[in-house]
Write a protein that holds these residues in place. Structure first.
Motif, mmCIF file in Angstrom:
data_model
loop_
_atom_site.group_PDB
_atom_site.id
_atom_site.type_symbol
_atom_site.label_atom_id
_atom_site.label_comp_id
_atom_site.label_asym_id
_atom_site.label_seq_id
_atom_site.Cartn_x
_atom_site.Cartn_y
_atom_site.Cartn_z
ATOM 1 N N GLU A 1 3.037 -52.198 -16.153
ATOM 2 C CA GLU A 1 3.056 -50.775 -16.495
ATOM 3 C C GLU A 1 3.691 -50.534 -17.869
ATOM 4 O O GLU A 1 3.687 -49.406 -18.365
ATOM 5 C CB GLU A 1 3.850 -49.987 -15.430
ATOM 6 N N PHE A 2 4.265 -51.572 -18.467
ATOM 7 C CA PHE A 2 4.996 -51.417 -19.728
ATOM 8 C C PHE A 2 4.121 -51.785 -20.936
ATOM 9 O O PHE A 2 3.141 -52.510 -20.794
ATOM 10 C CB PHE A 2 6.264 -52.281 -19.687
ATOM 11 N N ASP A 3 4.498 -51.254 -22.102
ATOM 12 C CA ASP A 3 3.721 -51.539 -23.317
ATOM 13 C C ASP A 3 3.887 -52.988 -23.765
ATOM 14 O O ASP A 3 2.965 -53.592 -24.296
ATOM 15 C CB ASP A 3 4.168 -50.613 -24.458
ATOM 16 N N TYR A 4 5.097 -53.513 -23.596
ATOM 17 C CA TYR A 4 5.369 -54.889 -24.007
ATOM 18 C C TYR A 4 6.083 -55.620 -22.888
ATOM 19 O O TYR A 4 6.859 -55.012 -22.144
ATOM 20 C CB TYR A 4 6.296 -54.932 -25.224
ATOM 21 N N ALA A 5 5.835 -56.925 -22.798
ATOM 22 C CA ALA A 5 6.624 -57.767 -21.892
ATOM 23 C C ALA A 5 7.105 -58.951 -22.702
ATOM 24 O O ALA A 5 6.305 -59.607 -23.377
ATOM 25 C CB ALA A 5 5.768 -58.237 -20.730
ATOM 26 N N ILE A 6 8.398 -59.195 -22.697
ATOM 27 C CA ILE A 6 8.880 -60.385 -23.393
ATOM 28 C C ILE A 6 9.631 -61.260 -22.398
ATOM 29 O O ILE A 6 10.181 -60.770 -21.407
ATOM 30 C CB ILE A 6 9.766 -60.045 -24.607
ATOM 31 N N ILE A 7 9.614 -62.547 -22.662
ATOM 32 C CA ILE A 7 10.253 -63.495 -21.748
ATOM 33 C C ILE A 7 11.578 -63.942 -22.352
ATOM 34 O O ILE A 7 11.612 -64.413 -23.489
ATOM 35 C CB ILE A 7 9.332 -64.714 -21.510
ATOM 36 N N ASN A 8 12.644 -63.770 -21.618
ATOM 37 C CA ASN A 8 13.953 -64.193 -22.118
ATOM 38 C C ASN A 8 14.241 -65.631 -21.699
ATOM 39 O O ASN A 8 15.059 -65.901 -20.829
ATOM 40 C CB ASN A 8 15.057 -63.254 -21.632
ATOM 41 N N ASP B 1 14.687 -68.065 -24.319
ATOM 42 C CA ASP B 1 15.684 -68.408 -25.324
ATOM 43 C C ASP B 1 16.214 -67.087 -25.883
ATOM 44 O O ASP B 1 15.436 -66.247 -26.339
ATOM 45 C CB ASP B 1 15.004 -69.250 -26.420
ATOM 46 N N PHE B 2 17.514 -66.901 -25.841
ATOM 47 C CA PHE B 2 18.108 -65.621 -26.211
ATOM 48 C C PHE B 2 17.705 -65.183 -27.621
ATOM 49 O O PHE B 2 17.299 -64.039 -27.836
ATOM 50 C CB PHE B 2 19.642 -65.715 -26.108
ATOM 51 N N GLU B 3 17.815 -66.102 -28.607
ATOM 52 C CA GLU B 3 17.515 -65.740 -30.000
ATOM 53 C C GLU B 3 16.056 -65.320 -30.174
ATOM 54 O O GLU B 3 15.746 -64.375 -30.890
ATOM 55 C CB GLU B 3 17.838 -66.916 -30.943
ATOM 56 N N VAL B 4 15.165 -66.068 -29.506
ATOM 57 C CA VAL B 4 13.734 -65.748 -29.602
ATOM 58 C C VAL B 4 13.479 -64.369 -28.989
ATOM 59 O O VAL B 4 12.790 -63.531 -29.570
ATOM 60 C CB VAL B 4 12.879 -66.834 -28.892
ATOM 61 N N ALA B 5 14.065 -64.121 -27.824
ATOM 62 C CA ALA B 5 13.856 -62.831 -27.151
ATOM 63 C C ALA B 5 14.425 -61.692 -27.998
ATOM 64 O O ALA B 5 13.820 -60.616 -28.109
ATOM 65 C CB ALA B 5 14.514 -62.858 -25.769
ATOM 66 N N LYS B 6 15.567 -61.930 -28.617
ATOM 67 C CA LYS B 6 16.174 -60.911 -29.474
ATOM 68 C C LYS B 6 15.260 -60.610 -30.669
ATOM 69 O O LYS B 6 15.023 -59.448 -31.013
ATOM 70 C CB LYS B 6 17.547 -61.412 -29.959
ATOM 71 N N GLN B 7 14.740 -61.661 -31.276
ATOM 72 C CA GLN B 7 13.842 -61.445 -32.417
ATOM 73 C C GLN B 7 12.544 -60.759 -31.981
ATOM 74 O O GLN B 7 11.979 -59.950 -32.737
ATOM 75 C CB GLN B 7 13.556 -62.780 -33.118
ATOM 76 N N ASP B 8 12.072 -61.060 -30.783
ATOM 77 C CA ASP B 8 10.891 -60.352 -30.255
ATOM 78 C C ASP B 8 11.182 -58.854 -30.158
ATOM 79 O O ASP B 8 10.390 -58.022 -30.602
ATOM 80 C CB ASP B 8 10.524 -60.874 -28.858
ATOM 81 N N LEU B 9 12.324 -58.516 -29.580
ATOM 82 C CA LEU B 9 12.698 -57.104 -29.433
ATOM 83 C C LEU B 9 12.821 -56.431 -30.799
ATOM 84 O O LEU B 9 12.342 -55.309 -31.004
ATOM 85 C CB LEU B 9 14.032 -56.986 -28.679
ATOM 86 N N GLN B 10 13.466 -57.126 -31.731
ATOM 87 C CA GLN B 10 13.630 -56.544 -33.065
ATOM 88 C C GLN B 10 12.284 -56.336 -33.756
ATOM 89 O O GLN B 10 12.074 -55.334 -34.442
ATOM 90 C CB GLN B 10 14.545 -57.446 -33.913
ATOM 91 N N ALA B 11 11.369 -57.288 -33.545
ATOM 92 C CA ALA B 11 10.036 -57.145 -34.151
ATOM 93 C C ALA B 11 9.304 -55.945 -33.547
ATOM 94 O O ALA B 11 8.650 -55.178 -34.255
ATOM 95 C CB ALA B 11 9.227 -58.432 -33.954
ATOM 96 N N ILE B 12 9.434 -55.763 -32.232
ATOM 97 C CA ILE B 12 8.776 -54.617 -31.572
ATOM 98 C C ILE B 12 9.319 -53.310 -32.144
ATOM 99 O O ILE B 12 8.558 -52.399 -32.489
ATOM 100 C CB ILE B 12 8.987 -54.670 -30.041
#
Lengths: 192, 192
Positions: free
Chosen positions: A158-165, A167-178
């Motif tokens: 139901e969400f616009d984006y789904a990211i997988i946590n 690796d913390f740094e990768v997930a953080k950069q995904d969020l920042q990119a979004i």
């Protein structure tokens, strides 16, 4: 220019709170919405910082006046987001992060334009490992949380984006990119 | 998993080539499409690196066989992108960057799913300043290029994203965020 509303949802143990803390530390334009709750403050929690702590009567009065954008009851405590506070912050141009569950996200989505982000744990097995590693909870509590995580995860689509946590740094950069790309889209939409 | 096709368009002087070079240097999964051209190699250019250099007869034969995804004529020289090469690269899982003008972008958009990114100069005045700062071109050439840049810019709304190259690092991070988020969307769409 009006701010953006990011609704971030994750099952318990997906690492949502650490990720959001890291985002907020790096991005002064991003503000975390502070919920109202009827639960008692824990040691170290301050009124107006972690939550607005209110009694059941005050909460019910706000609920009856329709002041909550979303509200929920969890383990006998009530939680709610003030609609007026969110609307004012967005009007001021703040980008707001709302950290709520999938049911709250559904309520918000009906009332305000928002960007929904779901944070997934790498796997339910890993979620269980993390819950046990914390060493704080009994088997029964972990079992209940895992069942609830599985239900939560079933709402990720139901969400616009789904990211997988994973690796913390990768997930953080995904969020920042979004967040960065959604700001680009906003600037784009506002261009003459 | 199938790769993504990024079509990047900008008026001359917007800094597109330096930005794309920086992207490619940081991201081994991203490949630049090499065009076919009938123009003569310049000193330092190598066949198959900057372009595939072919004569007019060979180009026309490819065009007649429908081998080009898009093609254009600029100042009497012809340029074209091989459809088979792009399709193979995407099938291999490469993310491909196509650096073409708005007319080429329109042709590609009709034939393949792609993400269109338009790079804007901060203002046409700045574009003129940059063209003059290069010190390579006559007034007449600069005037013609500015008119063509204005026409190009008028097509920016046809693209999925528009970024402004005011500050090189900011524009580079914008592009990287777009690529990252489009990869997240792809992984998302592919999830069961």
């Amino acid at each position: 220019m009006r701010g953006l509303l990011f609704v971030i949802t994750a099952p318990s143990g997906a690492g949502k709170t650490s990720l959001i803390d890291a985002l907020l530390a790096d991005d002064p334009q991003l503000k975390l919405s502070i919920s109202y709750t009827t639960r008692a403050p824990r040691p170290g929690e301050a009124n107006g910082r972690e939550y607005h702590f209110v009694d059941g009567k005050r909460f019910l009065a706000m609920l009856e006046k329709g002041e909550f954008l979303e509200s929920a009851e969890v383990h006998g405590n009530r939680y709610g987001t003030s609609e007026a506070v969110i609307r004012q912050a967005l009007k001021r141009g703040d980008d707001v992060v709302l950290e709520i569950d999938w049911q709250g996200a559904q309520q918000v989505r009906r009332l305000l334009p928002c960007i929904g982000i779901f944070i997934l744990p790498p796997a339910v097995a890993e979620l269980e490992r993390r819950m046990r590693a914390r060493g704080q909870d009994s088997d029964a509590v972990i079992k209940r949380r895992l069942a609830s995580a599985e239900e939560e995860i079933s709402h990720a689509p139901e969400f616009d984006y789904a990211i997988i946590n994973k690796d913390f740094e990768v997930a953080k950069q995904d969020l920042q990119a979004i967040i960065r790309v959604e700001r680009l889209r906003k600037a784009r939409a506002a261009a003459p």
